[in-house]
Write a protein that holds these residues in place. Structure first.
Motif, mmCIF file in Angstrom:
data_model
loop_
_atom_site.group_PDB
_atom_site.id
_atom_site.type_symbol
_atom_site.label_atom_id
_atom_site.label_comp_id
_atom_site.label_asym_id
_atom_site.label_seq_id
_atom_site.Cartn_x
_atom_site.Cartn_y
_atom_site.Cartn_z
ATOM 1 N N ALA A 107 0.847 -1.205 0.000
ATOM 2 C CA ALA A 107 0.000 0.000 0.000
ATOM 3 C C ALA A 107 0.880 1.251 0.000
ATOM 4 O O ALA A 107 0.598 2.220 -0.715
ATOM 5 N N GLN A 108 1.971 1.226 0.767
ATOM 6 C CA GLN A 108 2.859 2.403 0.828
ATOM 7 C C GLN A 108 3.535 2.645 -0.531
ATOM 8 O O GLN A 108 3.702 3.780 -0.962
ATOM 9 N N ILE A 109 3.943 1.549 -1.169
ATOM 10 C CA ILE A 109 4.619 1.685 -2.472
ATOM 11 C C ILE A 109 3.635 2.207 -3.524
ATOM 12 O O ILE A 109 3.973 3.082 -4.326
ATOM 13 N N ILE A 110 2.400 1.705 -3.482
ATOM 14 C CA ILE A 110 1.394 2.172 -4.450
ATOM 15 C C ILE A 110 1.095 3.655 -4.215
ATOM 16 O O ILE A 110 0.975 4.440 -5.164
ATOM 17 N N GLU A 111 1.047 4.036 -2.934
ATOM 18 C CA GLU A 111 0.777 5.448 -2.632
ATOM 19 C C GLU A 111 1.900 6.347 -3.184
ATOM 20 O O GLU A 111 1.659 7.415 -3.732
ATOM 21 N N ALA A 112 3.136 5.865 -3.031
ATOM 22 C CA ALA A 112 4.283 6.689 -3.459
ATOM 23 C C ALA A 112 4.528 6.627 -4.967
ATOM 24 O O ALA A 112 4.946 7.626 -5.567
ATOM 25 N N PHE A 113 4.316 5.459 -5.594
ATOM 26 C CA PHE A 113 4.732 5.287 -7.000
ATOM 27 C C PHE A 113 3.570 5.043 -7.964
ATOM 28 O O PHE A 113 3.783 4.882 -9.157
ATOM 29 N N GLY A 114 2.364 4.943 -7.431
ATOM 30 C CA GLY A 114 1.206 4.711 -8.308
ATOM 31 C C GLY A 114 0.894 3.226 -8.451
ATOM 32 O O GLY A 114 1.712 2.371 -8.128
ATOM 33 N N ARG A 115 -0.332 2.949 -8.970
ATOM 34 C CA ARG A 115 -0.828 1.564 -9.087
ATOM 35 C C ARG A 115 0.072 0.684 -9.955
ATOM 36 O O ARG A 115 0.250 -0.502 -9.692
ATOM 37 N N ASP A 116 0.609 1.306 -11.036
ATOM 38 C CA ASP A 116 1.404 0.459 -11.947
ATOM 39 C C ASP A 116 2.831 0.204 -11.432
ATOM 40 O O ASP A 116 3.689 -0.286 -12.156
ATOM 41 N N ALA A 117 3.039 0.497 -10.131
ATOM 42 C CA ALA A 117 4.298 0.050 -9.499
ATOM 43 C C ALA A 117 4.309 -1.490 -9.456
ATOM 44 O O ALA A 117 5.372 -2.112 -9.439
ATOM 45 N N TYR A 118 3.105 -2.073 -9.433
ATOM 46 C CA TYR A 118 3.001 -3.545 -9.405
ATOM 47 C C TYR A 118 2.496 -4.067 -10.747
ATOM 48 O O TYR A 118 1.669 -3.417 -11.399
ATOM 49 N N LEU A 119 2.986 -5.235 -11.119
ATOM 50 C CA LEU A 119 2.542 -5.878 -12.360
ATOM 51 C C LEU A 119 1.150 -6.476 -12.129
ATOM 52 O O LEU A 119 0.805 -6.799 -10.976
ATOM 53 N N PRO A 120 0.362 -6.643 -13.192
ATOM 54 C CA PRO A 120 -0.973 -7.207 -12.991
ATOM 55 C C PRO A 120 -0.919 -8.675 -12.547
ATOM 56 O O PRO A 120 0.129 -9.333 -12.659
#
Ligand SMILES: CC(C)(COP(=O)(O)OP(=O)(O)OC[C@H]1O[C@@H](n2cnc3c(N)ncnc32)[C@H](O)[C@@H]1O)[C@@H](O)C(=O)NCCC(=O)NCCS
Ligand SMILES: Nc1ncnc2c1ncn2[C@@H]1O[C@H](COP(=O)(O)OP(=O)(O)OP(=O)(O)O)[C@@H](O)[C@H]1O
Length: 233
Positions: A47-60
């Protein structure tokens, strides 16, 4: 147990060296591997990484962090690198502390089993060479040991050294990176000579000096150091 840190710049050969210590029965904590696993699975960190880097920080489809994208971002932007470090370093340090506590417990119980199997007066020099005797030290491997401050909880730091040209060539080969990308990763880490100066000892891994004799010599020293510490307690 005696706590040894192994550090060195990217591509210096930390993983190659720690694998040799593993073969000697030494427990090893691999910070990169643990960071990778926490980043991909811990909901708070995600959640912290998505907040900082956006949703596409993670692969689908739960394929984990988009390492290529995040790597390109953070190794070219000091502020983003610091943001990522602030999210990832505390949980990795905590995981290492928990792991050390588990290793200490496991060591105590293995030692008591081993001592029960011994008879008569022991010659400690011979006992140290007994391959059945549990290994009395552990290793934490991390590229950023000094940078993250986790050196402070360790008893001795061993540096792995390879010159810059060798490290660049290794990372270009291993990670399929361009010279510029490999160099920018190196520039984001502490200066290698400064890092080695802060280490208690150094293993040279420049491709010309054999690794096993160096590893065996340090292994002996750590065994001696840990049995001396146990006697003094
Ligand atoms: C930035 C990321 C996504 C790049 O992934 P990638 O698969 O390309 O590289 P990998 O994780 O295999 O790391 C390779 C090497 O890069 C160097 N490196 C990694 N993170 C950092 C960092 N934050 N600062 C400086 N160097 C780093 C280390 O030497 C590491 O061994 C990844 O390295 C990462 O999530 N880093 C943050 C976690 C971290 O700091 N790990 C280091 C140990 S705690
Ligand atoms: N002595 C050596 N001879 C040949 N290849 C080596 C040697 N040491 C390391 N390498 C190779 O260089 C690359 C980098 O080594 P390694 O992964 O152990 O480095 P590292 O310090 O753990 O790097 P990182 O900080 O990126 O995790 C690997 O592909 C490894 O196989």
């Amino acid at each position: 147990m005696l706590k040894i840190g192994i550090t060195g710049g990217i591509g210096s050969g930390k993983s190659v060296v720690t694998n040799l210590f593993r073969k000697l029965g030494v427990p090893v904590f691999d910070s990169d591997l643990v960071a990778r696993s926490l980043i991909d699975s811990d909901p708070v960190i995600k959640a912290q990484i998505i907040e900082a880097f956006g949703r596409d920080a993670y692969l689908p489809e739960n394929q984990g962090l988009n390492r290529k994208k995040i790597g390109q971002l953070v190794f070219n932007n000091q502020q983003l690198l610091e943001t990522l470090n602030k999210i990832t370093h505390p949980p990795v340090i905590k995981a290492a502390e928990d792991w050390v506590a588990i290793q200490n417990e496991a060591f105590k119980s293995k030692m008591s089993e081993w001592s029960n199997g011994q008879s008569g007066t022991q010659n400690s020099a011979i006992a140290d060479l007994d391959q059945a005797k549990p290994t009395s030290y552990l290793i934490k491997e991390a590229a950023l040991l000094f940078e993250s401050g986790s050196n402070r909880s360790l008893d001795f730091i061993l540096g792995i050294y390879a010159d810059k040209a060798t490290r660049i060539q290794r990372i270009m080969d291993r990670d399929q990176l361009s010279f510029e990308a490999a160099n920018s990763r190196i520039l984001k880490q502490m200066d290698e000579n400064e890092k080695m100066k802060r280490c208690g000892g150094v293993i040279v891994n420049n491709g010309q000096t054999l690794l096993w004799p160096q590893v065996i010599a340090w292994h002996r020293q750590f065994l001696q150091q840990s049995s001396k510490a146990a006697v003094e307690v």
